[in-house]
Design an enzyme around this catalytic site. Structure first.
Site, PDB file in Angstrom:
ATOM      1  N   TYR A  71       0.878  -1.197   0.166  1.00  0.00           N
ATOM      2  CA  TYR A  71      -0.010   0.037  -0.106  1.00  0.00           C
ATOM      3  C   TYR A  71       0.980   1.057  -0.085  1.00  0.00           C
ATOM      4  CZ  TYR A  71      -4.194  -2.649   0.839  1.00  0.00           C
ATOM      5  OH  TYR A  71      -5.516  -3.492   0.696  1.00  0.00           O
ATOM      6  N   TYR A 184      -5.188  -9.135  -9.112  1.00  0.00           N
ATOM      7  CA  TYR A 184      -4.807  -9.563  -7.649  1.00  0.00           C
ATOM      8  C   TYR A 184      -3.685 -10.401  -7.578  1.00  0.00           C
ATOM      9  CZ  TYR A 184      -8.501  -7.020  -4.711  1.00  0.00           C
ATOM     10  OH  TYR A 184      -9.102  -6.283  -4.066  1.00  0.00           O
ATOM     11  N   VAL A 233     -25.315  15.650  -4.589  1.00  0.00           N
ATOM     12  CA  VAL A 233     -24.902  16.489  -5.813  1.00  0.00           C
ATOM     13  C   VAL A 233     -25.687  15.604  -6.946  1.00  0.00           C
ATOM     14  CG1 VAL A 233     -23.128  17.083  -7.723  1.00  0.00           C
ATOM     15  CG2 VAL A 233     -22.590  17.229  -5.339  1.00  0.00           C
ATOM     16  N   THR A 483      -9.445  -1.668  -2.385  1.00  0.00           N
ATOM     17  CA  THR A 483      -8.470  -1.090  -1.430  1.00  0.00           C
ATOM     18  C   THR A 483      -8.205   0.015  -1.027  1.00  0.00           C
ATOM     19  OG1 THR A 483      -6.827  -0.911  -3.424  1.00  0.00           O
ATOM     20  CG2 THR A 483      -6.973  -3.477  -2.299  1.00  0.00           C
TER      21      THR A 483
END
Length: 527
Positions: A71, A184, A233, A483
């Protein structure tokens, strides 16, 4: 501070918007009061939620897995955010310190219908499974538009330990997109060899709302960032030319009042085009959550602007089949720790060390996870919680003769108690219940739906002068959706691209090209 008079408008108040706001202030010189975050819900945080109280019970709609190695931008962002709990350290350091002190090593990853913990060291592949995996690894993803996992693999693959574990860790369905599955496999190749223990899972000290969202929000508050809550919105107005320039944002408030915001020269707009928790609904111990798939607001707006400007992607494949994208989660709040002590004795994992426990043979494909306690700051020492979900909510239970989608919190708990074979403790467990809150999410798996690569727009579409898309529904080559990293990467890319900032967005780490990692993956396939 070259951009101090420009304004930035965010449609959606999730992690991507909060991250982009940080980058605007710190890397682009924006004034906090010139950053406006517009959110339809009464709370900021998007799908990173966590709420409740001791008296009525706590709820997390989903569980979000973090990963220390992969990450890249998430950790860069959280390294900038001060911890709310510990002086002089960042949120990144706080999370990693907690995780290293509470490492994950699941001892009960798969459980059969007899309540036996299965040995899942072997992936369970046959020769055909391995060949198909290898072929997929080397297939160009451009050839995989609209294909599903089921169309690639044979029947045996869907009975392997690997499939049961990989499916429930990330929430795959057999009809999910094959090229997302391939991404993945590439991006999470480190997890492949430890999917049986989930040692790669990084834990936050509390739920992600309190551990991630709240510290970022408090950080932005110091700069005076402006929030408009319970404001939806309804349309974006574009300059009448071949480019993509937003000139106005139309909205409706919760009380029905409508209005518009005009964008001036130099102002920028960020849109979370597609939210996976749109139209979610909570039940309680005595009430099922309701399935309300109609008119998800983020999809409606994306559809409306995509019809005006064809370079803004195509939402139909993602939001057109809620029966394929829904699942049902539940959060149990209990007085005392009777249930958690029973689970600990059964699984061999103390709370926070075990990751997902999946009941392989359950018709709902049910899994639970017990976090380190307390998981909420307001929980108190006499309260425990755990979370779970079912991937097949339309199936009838094995013990409760109802579809999961029709079940109350109590009925889901009954089904779980029987899968764990805790029947002799059932009365005592139920006496300790504060609440079991089921949550129906019609679009939670929307990002995995089969689609063409061109259906997701780039973060900054071609011809755009002031609009960026930041969500799980933009196209970021090499990275994987569903993620925290995808949201932050999109946000950072958007800010740097729209404002021509010459800084690097942290690239995807190419573990899938490292010989040692590949060798370990091959070995795992033959375990």
């Amino acid at each position: 501070m070259h951009d101090s008079n420009k304004h930035a408008y965010f449609i959606g108040g999730g992690l991507a918007s909060l991250a982009a706001a940080v980058y605007l202030i710190e890397d682009a010189g924006f004034k906090g009061e010139n950053i406006h975050i517009i959110e339809a819900l009464p709370i900021i945080g998007g799908s990173n939620d966590g709420s409740g109280a001791k008296q009525e019970g706590f709820v997390c709609r989903g569980g979000r897995m973090l990963n220390e190695e992969t990450y890249e931008n998430f950790w860069e962002l959280t390294s900038r955010i001060p911890s709310l709990e510990v002086p002089n350290i960042s949120v990144k350091d706080e999370i990693l310190a907690f995780d290293h002190a509470n490492p994950t090593h699941a001892k009960a990853r798969l459980i059969d219908k007899y309540g036996k913990i299965l040995d899942v060291h072997s992936m369970g592949f046959d020769h055909d499974d391995r060949m198909k995996m290898l072929k997929l690894f080397f297939t160009d993803e451009h050839e995989l538009d609209h294909m599903t996992i089921r169309e690639w693999f044979g029947d045996h693959f869907f009975t392997t330990n690997f499939w049961y574990m990989w499916q429930t860790t990330f929430a795959w369905q057999e009809w999910s997109s094959l090229f997302e599955f391939r991404r993945y496999m590439n991006r999470m190749i480190l997890e492949f060899s430890r999917i049986d223990t989930l040692e790669g899972v990084t834990r936050t000290p509390y739920n992600q709302y309190e551990s991630v969202i709240l510290p970022i929000k408090k950080h932005l508050d110091k700069f005076g960032v402006d929030y408009s809550l319970q404001r939806t919105v309804t349309d974006l107005i574009f300059k009448d030319d071949n480019g993509i320039t937003v000139t106005a944002i139309q909205y409706q408030d919760a009380d029905g009042q409508t209005g518009a915001i005009s964008l001036q020269e130099g102002d920028i707009c960020f849109f979370t085009n597609g939210c996976i928790t749109d139209n979610s609904n909570n039940g309680d111990y005595k009430t099922p959550a309701r399935y309300l798939p109609d008119n998800p607001p983020s999809f409606a707006l994306w559809k409306k602007i995509a019809l005006k400007k064809p370079r803004l992607g195509n939402p139909d494949p993602f939001f057109g089949k809620p029966d394929e994208t829904k699942w049902y989660s539940f959060t149990a709040t209990l007085r005392g720790n009777k249930m958690l002590k029973l689970i600990e004795a059964f699984s061999g994992n103390k709370p926070g060390s075990g990751a997902l426990m999946t009941f392989r043979d359950s018709s709902w494909r049910m899994s639970i996870v017990v976090a380190a306690q307390p998981h909420f700051k307001a929980q108190g020492e006499d309260t425990t919680i755990f979370w779970g979900y079912g991937l097949y909510p339309d199936k009838t239970g094995d013990f409760v003769q109802k579809r999961m989608i029709d079940c109350t919190g109590e009925e889901i708990l009954t089904e779980l108690i029987h899968h764990l074979h805790f029947e002799q403790h059932e009365a005592e467990i139920k006496e300790s219940v504060v609440n079991v809150i089921p949550v129906m999410m019609p679009y939670i798996d929307a990002l995995f739906q089969p689609h063409a690569k061109s259906d997701r727009p780039p973060v900054v579409p071609r011809g755009s002068t002031n609009l960026a898309m930041i969500s799980q529904f933009v196209e970021i080559p090499q990275d994987m959706v569903f993620t925290e990293e995808y949201s932050v990467r999109a946000a950072r890319t958007a800010v740097y691209t729209l404002l021509n900032i010459e800084r690097e967005v942290a690239p995807v780490t190419p573990y899938n090209r490292r010989p040692d990692v590949l060798a370990k993956a091959v070995h795992t396939a033959y375990r």
